[in-house]
Design a protein around this motif. Sequence first.
Motif, mmCIF file in Angstrom:
data_model
loop_
_atom_site.group_PDB
_atom_site.id
_atom_site.type_symbol
_atom_site.label_atom_id
_atom_site.label_comp_id
_atom_site.label_asym_id
_atom_site.label_seq_id
_atom_site.Cartn_x
_atom_site.Cartn_y
_atom_site.Cartn_z
ATOM 1 N N ILE A 1 -13.249 4.433 -5.154
ATOM 2 C CA ILE A 1 -12.711 5.231 -4.189
ATOM 3 C C ILE A 1 -13.576 5.083 -2.753
ATOM 4 C CG2 ILE A 1 -12.454 8.154 -3.663
ATOM 5 C CD1 ILE A 1 -10.734 7.279 -5.724
ATOM 6 N N TRP A 2 -13.177 5.023 -1.594
ATOM 7 C CA TRP A 2 -13.985 4.076 -0.592
ATOM 8 C C TRP A 2 -13.582 5.583 0.685
ATOM 9 C CZ3 TRP A 2 -16.015 -1.173 0.240
ATOM 10 C CH2 TRP A 2 -14.939 -1.894 -0.607
ATOM 11 N N THR A 3 -14.937 5.717 1.240
ATOM 12 C CA THR A 3 -15.298 7.156 1.524
ATOM 13 C C THR A 3 -15.541 6.154 3.355
ATOM 14 O OG1 THR A 3 -16.445 8.708 1.644
ATOM 15 C CG2 THR A 3 -18.079 6.318 1.272
ATOM 16 N N GLY A 4 -15.533 7.934 3.882
ATOM 17 C CA GLY A 4 -15.459 7.897 5.311
ATOM 18 C C GLY A 4 -16.649 8.071 5.960
ATOM 19 N N GLY B 1 -3.886 -1.264 -4.268
ATOM 20 C CA GLY B 1 -4.372 -2.005 -5.056
ATOM 21 C C GLY B 1 -5.056 -0.694 -5.959
ATOM 22 N N ASP B 2 -6.201 -1.246 -5.968
ATOM 23 C CA ASP B 2 -6.843 -0.544 -7.131
ATOM 24 C C ASP B 2 -8.250 -0.127 -6.375
ATOM 25 O OD1 ASP B 2 -5.535 -0.281 -9.558
ATOM 26 O OD2 ASP B 2 -6.710 -2.202 -10.468
ATOM 27 N N ASN B 3 -7.500 0.493 -5.185
ATOM 28 C CA ASN B 3 -8.454 0.583 -3.896
ATOM 29 C C ASN B 3 -8.154 2.121 -3.244
ATOM 30 O OD1 ASN B 3 -10.379 -1.396 -3.677
ATOM 31 N ND2 ASN B 3 -8.587 -2.437 -3.845
ATOM 32 N N VAL B 4 -9.016 3.662 -3.119
ATOM 33 C CA VAL B 4 -7.908 4.328 -2.083
ATOM 34 C C VAL B 4 -9.338 4.796 -0.698
ATOM 35 C CG1 VAL B 4 -7.435 6.630 -2.345
ATOM 36 C CG2 VAL B 4 -6.782 5.167 -4.466
ATOM 37 N N PHE B 5 -8.465 4.546 -0.143
ATOM 38 C CA PHE B 5 -9.355 4.498 1.337
ATOM 39 C C PHE B 5 -9.599 5.826 1.421
ATOM 40 C CE2 PHE B 5 -9.367 0.071 0.660
ATOM 41 C CZ PHE B 5 -10.064 -0.003 1.411
ATOM 42 N N CYS B 6 -10.028 6.950 1.338
ATOM 43 C CA CYS B 6 -10.028 8.412 0.875
ATOM 44 C C CYS B 6 -10.644 9.347 2.652
ATOM 45 C CB CYS B 6 -10.541 9.767 -0.119
ATOM 46 S SG CYS B 6 -12.809 9.963 0.164
ATOM 47 N N GLY B 7 -11.485 8.682 3.428
ATOM 48 C CA GLY B 7 -11.365 8.744 4.395
ATOM 49 C C GLY B 7 -12.113 10.348 4.331
ATOM 50 N N ASP B 8 -12.535 11.554 4.316
ATOM 51 C CA ASP B 8 -12.922 12.941 4.744
ATOM 52 C C ASP B 8 -12.791 13.841 3.843
ATOM 53 O OD1 ASP B 8 -14.071 11.445 6.993
ATOM 54 O OD2 ASP B 8 -14.317 12.926 8.121
ATOM 55 N N SER B 9 -12.854 12.974 2.342
ATOM 56 C CA SER B 9 -12.003 13.585 1.345
ATOM 57 C C SER B 9 -13.501 14.090 0.190
ATOM 58 C CB SER B 9 -10.506 13.327 0.479
ATOM 59 O OG SER B 9 -10.007 13.560 0.814
ATOM 60 N N PRO C 1 -5.300 19.761 7.306
ATOM 61 C CA PRO C 1 -3.884 19.489 6.377
ATOM 62 C C PRO C 1 -3.383 18.040 7.523
ATOM 63 C CG PRO C 1 -4.524 21.261 9.034
ATOM 64 C CD PRO C 1 -5.453 20.679 8.537
ATOM 65 N N ASP C 2 -3.496 17.471 7.867
ATOM 66 C CA ASP C 2 -2.651 16.509 8.668
ATOM 67 C C ASP C 2 -3.451 14.921 7.859
ATOM 68 O OD1 ASP C 2 -5.344 16.339 9.807
ATOM 69 O OD2 ASP C 2 -4.553 14.931 11.043
ATOM 70 N N HIS C 3 -4.355 15.373 6.619
ATOM 71 C CA HIS C 3 -5.546 13.820 5.839
ATOM 72 C C HIS C 3 -4.295 13.315 5.131
ATOM 73 C CE1 HIS C 3 -8.894 11.744 4.817
ATOM 74 N NE2 HIS C 3 -9.645 12.745 5.319
ATOM 75 N N MET C 4 -4.877 12.094 5.487
ATOM 76 C CA MET C 4 -4.160 11.190 4.564
ATOM 77 C C MET C 4 -5.311 10.262 4.230
ATOM 78 S SD MET C 4 -0.917 11.586 4.464
ATOM 79 C CE MET C 4 -0.263 10.228 4.217
ATOM 80 N N GLY D 1 0.825 -1.467 -0.199
ATOM 81 C CA GLY D 1 -0.235 -0.390 0.177
ATOM 82 C C GLY D 1 0.941 1.520 0.432
ATOM 83 N N THR D 2 0.438 2.697 -0.369
ATOM 84 C CA THR D 2 0.759 3.834 0.179
ATOM 85 C C THR D 2 0.567 4.932 0.221
ATOM 86 O OG1 THR D 2 1.919 3.378 -2.739
ATOM 87 C CG2 THR D 2 1.690 5.640 -1.718
ATOM 88 N N ALA D 3 1.060 5.764 1.636
ATOM 89 C CA ALA D 3 -0.206 6.756 1.988
ATOM 90 C C ALA D 3 0.191 7.574 1.562
ATOM 91 C CB ALA D 3 0.884 6.972 3.175
ATOM 92 N N ILE D 4 -1.063 8.741 1.208
ATOM 93 C CA ILE D 4 -1.033 9.620 0.155
ATOM 94 C C ILE D 4 -1.043 11.034 1.028
ATOM 95 C CG2 ILE D 4 -2.155 10.726 -1.534
ATOM 96 C CD1 ILE D 4 -2.567 7.648 -2.404
ATOM 97 N N HIS D 5 -0.963 12.456 1.317
ATOM 98 C CA HIS D 5 -1.763 13.791 1.464
ATOM 99 C C HIS D 5 -2.639 13.657 0.915
ATOM 100 C CE1 HIS D 5 -0.611 17.573 2.738
ATOM 101 N NE2 HIS D 5 -1.620 16.950 4.290
#
Length: 309
Positions: A218-221, A173-181, A165-168, A155-159
């Motif tokens: 894109i998996w949301t928070g 794979g072909d999935n991004v867990f984007c939190g509250d973006s 400001p701290d959101h990662m 996996g890769t941690a993405i700012h």
Amino acid sequence: MHSSAADTTLTATPQPDPIIHSVFEPQTSTWQYIVADPATSRAVIIDPVLDYDNTTRTVSTSSADALIALARRHNYTISGILETHAHADHLTAAFYLQRRLAAAGTRPLVGIGKRIGQVQSLFGKRYGIPSAEYDGVFDVLFEDDEGFEIGALKGTAIHLPGHTPDHMGYRIGDNVFCGDSLFHPTLGTARCDFPGGSASALYYTGRMLLSLPDNVRIWTGHDYPVEGERAPEPWATVAEHRAQNKHLRDGVTEKEFVEARMDRDRQLAAPRLVHESLQVNVRGGKLPEVDAGGIRSFKLPVKVEGEGW
């Protein structure tokens, strides 16, 4: 979960698809995730919820216990807990889960982005939290584009700045867990009016995410569907966001986005659990210490009309 050398590209290398369990917590409308490697059964938990009733001021662990039960049913070894940011709308169960899982034989590492120190310092001062209660509470502070492993998965941690400001985010794979973006395409994006938030930064975060291949999910928070119209949905593809995202679909300019986002934010009330959430989350999920009177308390600001009487 093991951290590895920095990977400065978002291009995924071929690997088995992760197994993803999405678990919706309805009281705070939060999506929690267990992401597992099918080859080794090692897994991580993303953004777990600690239950809190602000009417009775009671903390409980039903949601977190359900995650443990789910992991056990599938014989997963939880090697990490990933936080996307210091949430302002729910209490994190990271510390509770770490302690419970350690007692069962495996202590998962809790990871978050390297900028969490800025947020801890800000809210530590605001709520009078001693730095000793939040310094070093996270095991892994991810650098931008830092790689990590879940068994055989990489996996890769993405700012992902903008909401905070701290959101990662975390690409696996072909999935991004984007939190509250990004939220569901019909809802658009998250608010940007928290300290350090930026609508312009979120616009470029969104455009970066939507530059990924169309099939990336894109998996949301969170999700906030209107009752009766649809059930909560944890993900949408990049192609769906580019065509349908209320705020960031193709053709929306930065100026249009910033104006719409800021106008919407001015209409939003503060999150219901903002004060309790921040006081727990900057501590990595630990509760405030019991005071000399034997009471565990949150500090809540009070507004007084006509100060001076």
